[in-house]
Write an enzyme that holds these catalytic residues in place. Structure first.
Site, short mmCIF file in Angstrom:
data_model
loop_
_atom_site.label_atom_id
_atom_site.label_comp_id
_atom_site.label_asym_id
_atom_site.label_seq_id
_atom_site.Cartn_x
_atom_site.Cartn_y
_atom_site.Cartn_z
N THR A 36 0.85 -1.19 0.01
CA THR A 36 -0.12 -0.03 -0.04
C THR A 36 0.89 1.19 0.09
O THR A 36 1.97 1.10 0.34
CB THR A 36 -0.77 0.10 1.37
OG1 THR A 36 -1.58 -0.98 1.50
CG2 THR A 36 -1.68 1.33 1.56
N ARG A 90 -13.33 -8.36 -1.01
CA ARG A 90 -12.73 -8.15 -0.01
C ARG A 90 -12.07 -6.58 0.18
O ARG A 90 -11.57 -6.24 -0.72
CB ARG A 90 -11.51 -8.97 0.27
CG ARG A 90 -10.66 -9.05 1.63
CD ARG A 90 -9.41 -8.01 1.28
NE ARG A 90 -8.68 -7.91 2.56
CZ ARG A 90 -7.48 -7.06 2.80
NH1 ARG A 90 -7.31 -6.19 1.58
NH2 ARG A 90 -6.96 -7.06 3.56
N VAL A 91 -12.46 -6.31 1.25
CA VAL A 91 -12.21 -4.49 1.40
C VAL A 91 -11.03 -4.65 2.65
O VAL A 91 -11.26 -5.35 3.94
CB VAL A 91 -13.31 -3.99 1.71
CG1 VAL A 91 -12.77 -2.46 2.34
CG2 VAL A 91 -14.20 -3.77 0.50
N GLY A 92 -10.11 -4.08 2.53
CA GLY A 92 -9.12 -4.07 3.74
C GLY A 92 -9.03 -3.01 4.65
O GLY A 92 -10.36 -2.29 4.66
N ASP A 93 -8.14 -2.37 5.28
CA ASP A 93 -8.54 -1.27 6.22
C ASP A 93 -8.24 0.12 5.69
O ASP A 93 -8.54 1.09 5.99
CB ASP A 93 -7.20 -1.29 7.33
CG ASP A 93 -5.72 -1.36 6.62
OD1 ASP A 93 -5.53 -1.93 5.46
OD2 ASP A 93 -4.69 -1.06 7.52
N THR A 146 0.32 0.48 6.64
CA THR A 146 0.09 -0.73 5.71
C THR A 146 0.38 -1.70 6.25
O THR A 146 0.58 -1.84 7.55
CB THR A 146 1.31 -0.39 4.67
OG1 THR A 146 2.44 -0.47 5.67
CG2 THR A 146 1.30 1.06 4.27
N GLY A 147 0.05 -2.89 5.84
CA GLY A 147 0.21 -4.17 6.20
C GLY A 147 -1.21 -5.05 6.42
O GLY A 147 -1.97 -4.67 5.87
N GLY A 153 -4.47 -5.63 7.01
CA GLY A 153 -5.53 -4.74 7.03
C GLY A 153 -6.48 -5.34 8.03
O GLY A 153 -7.05 -4.66 9.03
N1 ASP Z 1 -3.53 -2.86 4.44
C1 ASP Z 1 -3.79 -3.14 3.12
C2 ASP Z 1 -4.86 -4.09 3.16
O1 ASP Z 1 -4.85 -4.88 4.20
C3 ASP Z 1 -2.67 -3.80 2.49
C4 ASP Z 1 -1.25 -3.26 2.87
O2 ASP Z 1 -1.03 -2.27 3.41
O3 ASP Z 1 -0.14 -4.05 2.61
O4 ASP Z 1 -5.55 -4.11 2.19
#
Ligand code: ASP
Length: 354
Positions: free
Chosen positions: A198, A226-229, A249-250, A252
């Site tokens: 991200t 699917r929806v992330g954070d 990031t990471g 979610g």
């Molecule tokens: N946080 C994002 C998600 O979960 C992905 C990411 O930041 O790596 O969609």
């Protein structure tokens, strides 16, 4: 902190890494003086984005326009496989993107989720903020809204991301009919790992005005829809013009259940330095991670999560669940005038076990 790990194990790279909520709330309120110079923080893939955002705010531009122009560079970059054009697709091979924006001075916010065919979902999120009375549009509705504003119809799947998806499809299970080609040796290769990625970018200008944006293709090969954070305000991004900004990031899913960007900003409101606020949020998430499929042999989270935050004074931090994964050191991008640079994140834990 739970007894699954010892407080001594926590990497103390910042002041009072273990500050509790009580300690933070007893601290003096954030001084609302403006920084002497603008500051931009971004995820590690945001060196160019931070430089562009800085250039715009130094020229007197709006803080939200600045960070969006910054992340547009990465959204258009086919080589960044975690954002916009070239982002890794979902399980069906379709690139679905999430983005959110927050403009501190007007407290406006907009977001889109599971949008398709638009390289720069951050622009559409900004349009949601300014050209609708809504905050979040998803799926077909977001696609249609983008279309009437002149966005959409773009092919986001590069050859590289299509190949990666195809190889994942062919190798992730031996209980279906998809087979990797035998002749190039990939029949024997290990399954392709799913990955996160991200860009988040936040700025405070010399007037103390603050904005932020988070934009992503999310978890690779995710279940369609699917929806992330990233597009969820308070999770992947939160801005309060009186206090500061935080984005993530990471993984979610771990952030979504804690609304951790909101938590970080609230801890900063209570007087915590950005690094302490972010470490405290990571502690909370680690402590709430109890499902065995999400824990490593040491009882710690087997995923990473990072926060990028700044306050109204221009104090800033990048914070990571792990300081190192493999050979990669957790870093974030900063620009406070001149060239962007990478700085080490503070970390809750040292290295993620292999
Ligand atoms: N946080 C994002 C998600 O979960 C992905 C990411 O930041 O790596 O969609």
């Amino acid at each position: 902190m739970t007894d699954r790990w010892n407080r001594r194990d926590v990497l103390r790279t910042g002041v009072a890494a273990g500050l509790g909520v009580g300690a933070a709330s007893r601290a003096p309120a954030v001084v609302t003086q403006s920084p002497s110079r603008p500051v931009v923080v971004s995820s590690g893939n945001g060196l160019e984005a931070a430089a562009k955002a800085m250039e715009i705010v130094q020229g007197g531009g709006d803080t939200l326009d600045a960070v969006i122009a910054g992340v547009n560079i990465v959204e258009h970059d086919p080589d960044d496989m975690s954002v916009g054009y070239g982002g890794l697709p979902n399980e069906d091979g379709v690139v679905q993107l999430d983005a959110s924006v927050m403009h501190g001075p007007t407290a406006r916010a907009g977001a889109v989720a599971a949008i398709e065919g638009v390289k720069t979902p951050s622009n559409v999120a900004q349009l949601v903020a300014y050209r609708t009375d809504h905050v979040l549009l998803v799926g077909e509705g977001a696609n249609e809204f983008a279309r009437v504003h002149g966005y959409g119809g773009e092919n986001l799947l590069t050859e590289r991301s299509r190949e990666a998806w195809l190889r994942w499809k062919e190798t992730h299970s031996d209980r279906d009919e998809w087979l990797p080609p035998e002749r190039d040796g990939s029949a024997d290769m290990a399954p392709i790992e799913r990955d996160y990625g991200t860009i988040n970018c936040n700025v405070v200008d010399v007037n103390g005005d603050i904005s932020g944006v988070t934009t992503t293709s999310g978890l690779s090969f995710k279940i369609p829809g699917r929806v992330g954070d990233s597009p969820i305000l308070g999770a992947g991004l939160y801005v309060d013009n009186e206090v500061g900004a935080c984005g993530s990031t990471g993984r979610g899913e771990a952030n979504l259940v804690e609304c951790a960007s909101f938590l970080v900003v609230e801890l900063m409101r209570g007087g915590a330095h950005p690094r302490d606020a972010a470490i405290q949020a990571l502690e909370r998430i680690a402590g709430k991670t109890t499902a065995s499929r999400l824990l490593n042999s040491e009882g710690r989270p087997n995923f990473n999560l990072r926060f990028y935050c700044l306050n109204k004074r221009g104090d800033y931090a990048g914070a990571s669940m792990y300081g190192q994964i493999g050979n990669g050191v957790a870093r974030f991008a900063v620009n406070d005038g001149g060239d962007s640079r990478l700085e080490d994140c503070v970390a809750l834990f040292d290295a993620m076990p292999a």
